[in-house]
Write a protein that holds these residues in place. Structure first.
Motif, mmCIF file in Angstrom:
data_model
loop_
_atom_site.group_PDB
_atom_site.id
_atom_site.type_symbol
_atom_site.label_atom_id
_atom_site.label_comp_id
_atom_site.label_asym_id
_atom_site.label_seq_id
_atom_site.Cartn_x
_atom_site.Cartn_y
_atom_site.Cartn_z
ATOM 1 N N LEU A 1 33.097 15.719 -12.890
ATOM 2 C CA LEU A 1 31.643 15.747 -12.723
ATOM 3 C C LEU A 1 31.009 14.429 -13.149
ATOM 4 O O LEU A 1 30.120 13.893 -12.455
ATOM 5 N N GLY B 1 22.979 20.042 -13.784
ATOM 6 C CA GLY B 1 23.654 20.340 -12.521
ATOM 7 C C GLY B 1 22.733 20.273 -11.320
ATOM 8 O O GLY B 1 23.012 20.881 -10.274
ATOM 9 N N CYS C 1 32.076 22.105 -9.066
ATOM 10 C CA CYS C 1 31.595 23.244 -9.860
ATOM 11 C C CYS C 1 32.217 24.545 -9.355
ATOM 12 O O CYS C 1 32.637 25.397 -10.153
ATOM 13 N N ASN D 1 25.437 22.235 -18.231
ATOM 14 C CA ASN D 1 25.265 22.150 -16.786
ATOM 15 C C ASN D 1 24.916 23.543 -16.274
ATOM 16 O O ASN D 1 25.775 24.398 -16.082
ATOM 17 N N LEU E 1 26.720 24.863 -13.161
ATOM 18 C CA LEU E 1 28.116 25.220 -13.418
ATOM 19 C C LEU E 1 28.198 26.560 -14.135
ATOM 20 O O LEU E 1 29.022 27.416 -13.778
#
Length: 357
Positions: free
Chosen positions: A188, A203, A261, A291, A294
């Motif tokens: 990521l 995210g 993700c 995040n 995620l």
């Protein structure tokens, strides 16, 4: 009589987002351990130090030894500054170090940040090198955190750390099991860095993207994911497999973030067996727990039989530093801090070298 320890725990993760420092108090009371996180800080690494740590795997032997000592000196100085800033007197320091090589099949796991240099510059005793004894006993030398999950976070069915590499630990049939699940923030952050961002805040970029089915298939393909535990991942594996697939992708960065993700969430879903009737509590910590997209993907993949929980930000960010402080306490007491049920070693062991200063 209650027994208490004041310890500074240190963690430097594969995502290279800095040195986590946590001043913790551990109290053994009525056959249970109680922890408190008293002071914390994350010290960002300079671009120069990041380059040195990233390049260490191809450094010469002399350069690697020099960096090991220099990084230990850096850590020790930062610990001394932290101690002075907060006017504290810890009993000792427990340091994980920064992993450069992790190839347990070759009996290799190297963490930089030499304990002697930390002790000399922090002016405190140091416990470090938690992996080597376990590897000498035939184990993976990882994961190390599960003993902390068992003794400090037993209210949860599963403890998942979403760091550079995601890992899980859980109790089953009277034993603690644990293993690395997949690459996480290493992927990521690599993608976020490529568009000038240190990370994908909440995210948001991943949420805006679409699924790249070809990339998802490539990410899920390695045989590691179907292999039984004990097993662990190193940076070398991630570079050869997951990062290679991510870098080779042609889709926009937002789509690749979205897909990573989904990949991480799918691998977590596959890794978590049903342990009992009723809802299962899942603790998420590490940088990936910030995040939001995620976390939502993980909950969606797991379904209603699992309740994903993200604790207070201090525990999210500093749980690994906290647990390495606790591993130091167990080493100090001569008690097992590395579980053979997790690592595959011939016996549970008391890992860690001690430098007195």
């Amino acid at each position: 009589m209650d027994t208490s320890y004041h310890v500074i725990g240190l963690m430097s993760g594969t995502s290279l987002d800095g040195l986590d420092i946590a001043h913790c108090r551990f109290t053994y009371k009525s056959k249970n351990w109680i922890y408190e996180i008293l002071h914390t800080n994350t010290l960002a690494y300079s671009d120069t130090l990041i380059d040195q740590l990233q390049g260490a795997e191809t450094a010469s032997a002399v350069e690697l030894v020099a960096l090991d000592h220099a990084f230990g000196r850096f850590i020790g100085q930062k610990v001394q500054e932290f101690v002075q800033q907060h006017v504290i007197q810890p009993d000792f320091v427990a340091s994980h170090g920064h992993t450069i090589f992790h190839q347990p099949d070759k009996h290799i796991s190297l963490q930089l940040g030499h304990g002697a240099y930390i002790a000399a510059h922090a002016k405190l005793p140091v416990v470090c090198d938690f992996r080597t004894l376990d590897i000498a006993l035939g184990g993976q030398g990882a994961p190390l955190v599960p003993i902390g999950d068992e003794l400090l976070f037993s209210a949860y069915d599963y403890c998942i750390n979403l760091g550079g590499i995601a890992n899980v630990s859980y109790p089953q049939n009277g034993k603690r099991l644990a293993f690395d699940i997949s690459a996480c923030n290493m992927l990521l952050n690599r993608l976020a860095n490529s568009v000038g961002k240190p990370y994908d805040h909440n995210g948001e970029l991943a949420r805006s993207g679409s699924l790249d089915a070809t990339l998802l298939e490539a990410l899920n393909a390695p045989a590691y994911f179907a292999a039984p535990a004990p097993k662990s991942l190193g940076k070398e594996w991630v570079l050869e497999h997951s990062l290679k697939s991510v870098d080779a992708g042609k889709a926009p960065v937002a789509d690749r973030l979205h897909t990573v993700c989904r990949h991480v969430a799918q691998q977590i879903q596959q890794a978590l067996p049903l342990l009992h009737e009723g809802q299962h509590r899942v603790l998420l910590t590490g940088g990936g727990a910030f995040n939001l997209y995620l976390v939502e993907q993980i909950q969606e993949q797991l379904g209603p039989k699992y309740k994903v929980e993200v604790p207070e930000p201090e525990v999210v960010a500093f749980k690994e530093a906290l647990i390495f402080a606790f591993l130091g306490v167990l080493r100090w007491r001569g008690e097992h801090n590395c579980l053979s049920s997790v690592t595959g070693a011939t016996q549970s062991n008391v890992g860690g070298a001690v430098y007195l200063c």
